[in-house]
Design a protein around this motif. Sequence first.
Motif: not given
Length: 377
Positions: A173-178, A205-206, A233-236, A252-253
Amino acid sequence: MRKFLYLLMALVMSVALAACNDNSSKKEADSSKADSKTEAAADTKADAPMKVGFLYISPVGDAGYSYAHDLGRQMVANMPGVETSFVESVPEGPDSERVILNMARNGYKLIFATSFGYMDPVIKVAKDFPDTVFMHCSGYKTAPNAGTYFGRMYQARYLTGIVAGAMTKSNKLGYVAAFPIPEVIRGINAFTLGAQSVNPDVEVRVVWTKTWYDPATEKEAAKSLLDVGCDVIAQHQDSPGPQEAAQEKGVYSIGYNSDMSKFAPKSQLTAAIWNWGVMYKDIIEQVKAGTWKSEQLWWGIDKGVVDIAPYGPMVPESVKTTTEEAKAQLLAGEIKVFQGPLMDQSGAVKVEKGKTLTDPEILGMNWFVKGIVGTTE
């Protein structure tokens, strides 16, 4: 002759008394008019709506964080005796202090500063405007006329993690973080724990963007995660850029802040969403009633301030059922997201079995749980 003089003097005195009476009447009339104007002004001031201001870090059209806050503002805009306005795209730092100060000077009785970096400017301006109430989102500093407010988004993150963990095929799983601050770190941890609850083999993975709102950078960060095999892909982040990157790749997202499905209808499984209006309504009612007091509000899923968006059509009923059961357990207090045993990335025990992190420990979280690939800086 003497009689004539007496008559003349009497006439003069009569005219003088009449003039005095006229002047007295005029003064009384003028005084009455002045009193009426003062009373009318007082009535007008008393009847004037309470001005409530909002500061946003990004454009209200970002489809994310500021958009979610503005949905909350719109919810309370029609409350009786309330007038709202907002200023968007306000950078953290000196610019935000200027905007906050301008609102306070212009008679705003309640000001919501919606970004973490507005905290110090809020506290500074609040000292000079004791009759104005300031509410800062996600911060930790308070004053007699300044409080903080936030929601337990990590609860919604846990639920979206369940969906992602059930839907992945690569177990990546991917995580795009601020930014690597506790607010973001605990969200990533909660998402990971939710995914691991249904899929122990999953890894998250971040990638840090070091920006809240930069659609191009967010999209590129998502692409870098897709390139290493992440299939959810998840995100903050504040824009739907990561969602769009996932859809373009055919994977997916998980959205954030608001339901972003219109930007990636074939990709978004669900989203962790804010319902700020429930907090805004409660705070405004307190200020209007004169019952408000400075405190640090941290509401959870039980009060509706955080939740998940409707499921996408690709989510099987079995996954929906598992997620809804977990939601019910969260509401009942049967699931505590940060309950031990919990280990950090190195495998060291951070929370022993049977123990649960306290709120101060959750608020100050600066470490990743086992199963996350990335650094906290």
